[in-house]
Every structure is written in structure tokens, then in C-alpha cells.
Design a protein around this motif. Sequence first.
Motif, short mmCIF file in Angstrom:
data_model
loop_
_atom_site.label_atom_id
_atom_site.label_comp_id
_atom_site.label_asym_id
_atom_site.label_seq_id
_atom_site.Cartn_x
_atom_site.Cartn_y
_atom_site.Cartn_z
N ASP A 69 0.81 -1.22 0.00
CA ASP A 69 0.00 0.00 0.00
C ASP A 69 0.84 1.27 0.00
O ASP A 69 0.35 2.34 -0.38
N GLN A 70 2.08 1.18 0.43
CA GLN A 70 2.94 2.37 0.53
C GLN A 70 4.03 2.44 -0.53
O GLN A 70 4.62 3.50 -0.73
N GLN A 71 4.30 1.33 -1.21
CA GLN A 71 5.42 1.31 -2.14
C GLN A 71 5.05 0.66 -3.46
O GLN A 71 4.33 -0.35 -3.51
N ALA A 72 5.56 1.26 -4.53
CA ALA A 72 5.47 0.67 -5.86
C ALA A 72 6.85 0.75 -6.51
O ALA A 72 7.61 1.69 -6.27
N LEU A 73 7.17 -0.28 -7.29
CA LEU A 73 8.46 -0.33 -7.98
C LEU A 73 8.35 0.37 -9.32
O LEU A 73 7.44 0.07 -10.11
N VAL A 74 9.26 1.29 -9.58
CA VAL A 74 9.35 1.96 -10.88
C VAL A 74 10.50 1.31 -11.64
O VAL A 74 11.62 1.24 -11.14
N ALA A 75 10.22 0.80 -12.84
CA ALA A 75 11.24 0.08 -13.62
C ALA A 75 11.31 0.65 -15.03
O ALA A 75 10.28 0.81 -15.70
N THR A 76 12.51 0.95 -15.48
CA THR A 76 12.69 1.50 -16.82
C THR A 76 14.07 1.13 -17.34
O THR A 76 14.95 0.70 -16.58
N THR A 77 14.26 1.28 -18.62
CA THR A 77 15.58 1.09 -19.21
C THR A 77 15.76 2.03 -20.37
O THR A 77 14.79 2.39 -21.06
N ASP A 78 16.99 2.48 -20.57
CA ASP A 78 17.31 3.36 -21.69
C ASP A 78 18.78 3.21 -22.03
O ASP A 78 19.62 3.10 -21.14
N PHE A 79 19.07 3.15 -23.31
CA PHE A 79 20.45 3.03 -23.76
C PHE A 79 20.54 3.58 -25.18
O PHE A 79 19.54 3.63 -25.89
N PHE A 80 21.72 4.02 -25.56
CA PHE A 80 21.89 4.53 -26.92
C PHE A 80 23.36 4.57 -27.31
O PHE A 80 24.24 4.20 -26.52
N MET A 81 23.60 5.01 -28.52
CA MET A 81 24.95 5.12 -29.06
C MET A 81 25.52 6.50 -28.77
O MET A 81 24.79 7.42 -28.41
N PRO A 82 26.83 6.68 -28.90
CA PRO A 82 27.48 7.93 -28.46
C PRO A 82 26.94 9.18 -29.13
O PRO A 82 26.76 9.22 -30.35
N ILE A 83 26.74 10.19 -28.31
CA ILE A 83 26.35 11.51 -28.79
C ILE A 83 27.54 12.46 -28.75
O ILE A 83 27.54 13.53 -29.34
N VAL A 84 28.60 12.07 -28.02
CA VAL A 84 29.84 12.85 -27.90
C VAL A 84 31.01 11.88 -27.98
O VAL A 84 30.86 10.67 -27.84
N ASP A 85 32.21 12.42 -28.18
CA ASP A 85 33.40 11.59 -28.28
C ASP A 85 34.09 11.34 -26.94
O ASP A 85 34.80 10.34 -26.79
N ASP A 86 33.91 12.24 -26.00
CA ASP A 86 34.51 12.05 -24.70
C ASP A 86 33.84 10.87 -24.00
O ASP A 86 32.62 10.90 -23.76
N PRO A 87 34.58 9.81 -23.64
CA PRO A 87 33.93 8.62 -23.08
C PRO A 87 33.25 8.87 -21.74
O PRO A 87 32.16 8.35 -21.49
N ARG A 88 33.89 9.67 -20.88
CA ARG A 88 33.26 9.95 -19.59
C ARG A 88 31.98 10.73 -19.78
O ARG A 88 30.96 10.44 -19.13
N ASP A 89 31.99 11.73 -20.66
CA ASP A 89 30.77 12.51 -20.89
C ASP A 89 29.67 11.63 -21.48
O ASP A 89 28.49 11.78 -21.12
N PHE A 90 30.04 10.72 -22.39
CA PHE A 90 29.04 9.81 -22.95
C PHE A 90 28.37 8.99 -21.85
O PHE A 90 27.15 8.87 -21.78
N GLY A 91 29.17 8.44 -20.95
CA GLY A 91 28.61 7.67 -19.84
C GLY A 91 27.72 8.50 -18.94
O GLY A 91 26.66 8.05 -18.51
N ARG A 92 28.15 9.73 -18.66
CA ARG A 92 27.36 10.60 -17.80
C ARG A 92 26.02 10.94 -18.44
O ARG A 92 24.98 10.92 -17.78
N ILE A 93 26.04 11.26 -19.72
CA ILE A 93 24.80 11.62 -20.41
C ILE A 93 23.83 10.45 -20.44
O ILE A 93 22.64 10.58 -20.15
N ALA A 94 24.34 9.27 -20.80
CA ALA A 94 23.48 8.09 -20.93
C ALA A 94 22.86 7.72 -19.59
O ALA A 94 21.67 7.36 -19.51
N ALA A 95 23.64 7.80 -18.52
CA ALA A 95 23.11 7.46 -17.19
C ALA A 95 22.08 8.48 -16.73
O ALA A 95 21.03 8.11 -16.18
N THR A 96 22.37 9.75 -16.93
CA THR A 96 21.41 10.80 -16.54
C THR A 96 20.09 10.61 -17.26
O THR A 96 19.01 10.73 -16.67
N ASN A 97 20.18 10.30 -18.54
CA ASN A 97 18.99 10.11 -19.35
C ASN A 97 18.17 8.91 -18.86
O ASN A 97 16.94 8.98 -18.76
#
Length: 358
Positions: A69-97
Motif C-alpha cells: 500500500d505504501q510502495q510501488a516499484l518503478v522500472a525503466t531502461t534506456d540506452f543509446f549510441m554515443p552523442i559525444v566523443d569524450d567517453p566519460r561525458d558519454f557515460g554521464r549523459i546516458a546514465a542521466t537520461n
Amino acid sequence: MADHTQPGATEVQAEPPLTSLSHGGGCGCKIAPAVLSRILAQTPSFPAPPDLLVGNETADDAAVYRLNDQQALVATTDFFMPIVDDPRDFGRIAATNAISDVYAMGGQPIMALALVGMPVDKLSPEIIGAILAGGAEVCAAAGIPVAGGHTIDSVEAIYGLVALGLVDPARIRSNAGARPGDLLVLGKPLGVGVLSAALKKGALDRAGYDRMIDTTTRLNTPGPALAQIDGVHAMTDVTGFGLAGHALEVARGSGLALQIDWSSVPLIEGARALVEGGFVTGASGRNWASYRDGVRLGDGISDLDRALLSDPQTSGGLLVACDPEALDAVMGCFHADGFAQAAVIGRAVEGDAGLGIA
């Protein structure tokens, strides 16, 4: 090893730029809405259990399953190909999204699983590790662990997350709850697709790149607080189908007409000039072709405006439908978390389900 952080770098690189390994980048990779509808129409239906509170009926951001009654599970997934060349930035963007879809339902993230497909014959373990480290950095900022995942050797570089969260069943905010008279508030400016198109052609300067990274790595943390406001009736995040596409989903899910005042819609600095210079993604045109029948454009809306309305937003902002009396509280939530460009962009009214833009 080459410096992957410089947009438009001309030096010889020891490894290929990430964006050269993909046919499209970010949420611009999404299958066009019309094609997706045809694909899903062939999917066998299965009777939904009563505890599945949000499924795929209204193209919502995540599935929600009641645990008690108090909790529900939210489940989603998202992934894509690089939008930038910097690998760290790519990872940050994909995770944020990916995490954004939990926030868009009003949920609080609790953990993530990594989805990784990489051409291991072209990218070194160091570059791949930097992508995963960028994603883990964002998850840490969201207060959640990357608790596992799955990796494959693929032709194109792919990264994303399964994101899980919790929400009070009484506080779920789907994209189908807008009410007549509600105001529409957009949390982030538009233009990510335009800037990414310029980046891929070496036409985005460092300041533009920094603006793109700032917006795409800003977690939509106001989501849970917004869901606590009684006057907030619907939420979604604006991603690959652009503002027009996701607003149209709200209109159809809610059975209302949405009216957007284009002059009030915030844009990333420099985005309009880039559109005028011809930097438009192919996904923008595919988006518009898919949902144009549900959108009415006013006489003052130009082709350039239309390109921005259908521009795919990687890790875009929350779109909130709220009672006018709740507006101060809504804007307070956005401003408290640093969303200075959040703006009222329209309203919901009685009428045939659709979108009008003037």
C-alpha cells in the motif's frame, strides 16, 4: 592517447572517435514514433495484473508495479549510441537520461544495472572503462549503486542503464493525468539534438559543448518533490520524440488539447542560430512525419521553429502539468535544484486530444 574532450579536435587519434562508431547518437537513435507503433501493434497482448499500475498503454516513461500500500516499484531502461566523443561525458549523459524516467514518474531511484555493448576490437578497455565510470559517477550523484549489468561485444558502441526506483502509489505522476486548466512547465531548454548535429560536423565551439554537457548531465531531481505537490497532475520527460512528440503523448493520454506558446519555450543558447545554419538531425524530420497529424501549427511557426519542436532531446527536461495555484510550488522545486530556465510554456484545455502551437 588523444584528448577526447575537445569538440571538433583535429589531431590524429589513437582510437576512433566514439561518434564515428555509430550511425546515430543519443536519443536521436530512437525508432520513429510511427514505425514504433507499427512494431508494437504486432506484439501479443497479455492481461495486465492488477498490481501493474502503469504499463505501456499510454507510452509512459516507466512501468510501475505495486509492492504494497505504501510502495510501488518503478522500472525503466534506456540506452543509446554515443552523442559525444569524450567517453566519460558519454557515460554521464546516458546514465542521466536513463535515471530521468524514474524521476518523471515521481519516483526515487534505488539502484541501476549497466547495459554495455562495445566494439572491443576498436575501443580499448581504458576507453570502455571511462564510459562506465562516467555512468557510475552520475549514479553516485543520484545516490544509487550500479548493482550489476550485462556486456556484449557489438558492432556499435552502446551504453545505458536499467533504472529502478520506488514511489508511493498515491504519488505516481504519469503522462496521462493532465486536467483542463493545467499549466505546462518545461524544466530544461530545447536544442540538444541541434547542438549534437553541429558537434558531429565539427561546428560546435567549446562554449556550446559545455552548454550541451551541462543540460544533458543535469539529473531531473525535482521529480519526487514535484510528485508530492497535490496540484501536479501529470509529468513526463522530453527526450527522443522532441517537445511536440512528448507533449502530444500527454494530450492523448489525458484526452485533452494542449496549447503551447512557442515564444515562451526556453532554448539552449546558440541553438536557433545553429538551426538557421542548417544543423538539424535526421531524427527531427522522422519525428515530425510521425506525429504531424496530431499537431496544429499557428501561422507564425516557421520551418525552423518546427525543427526545434521535433528536435530529439537527449536527457531532456521534465514537462509538468499543474494547477495554476500550484505554480509557485512547482517553480520553487525547479529553482531549488538549479533549473534556472524552467518556464511556463502553455496549458491544457478541453477539446479533441492534440497539440496546438502558436
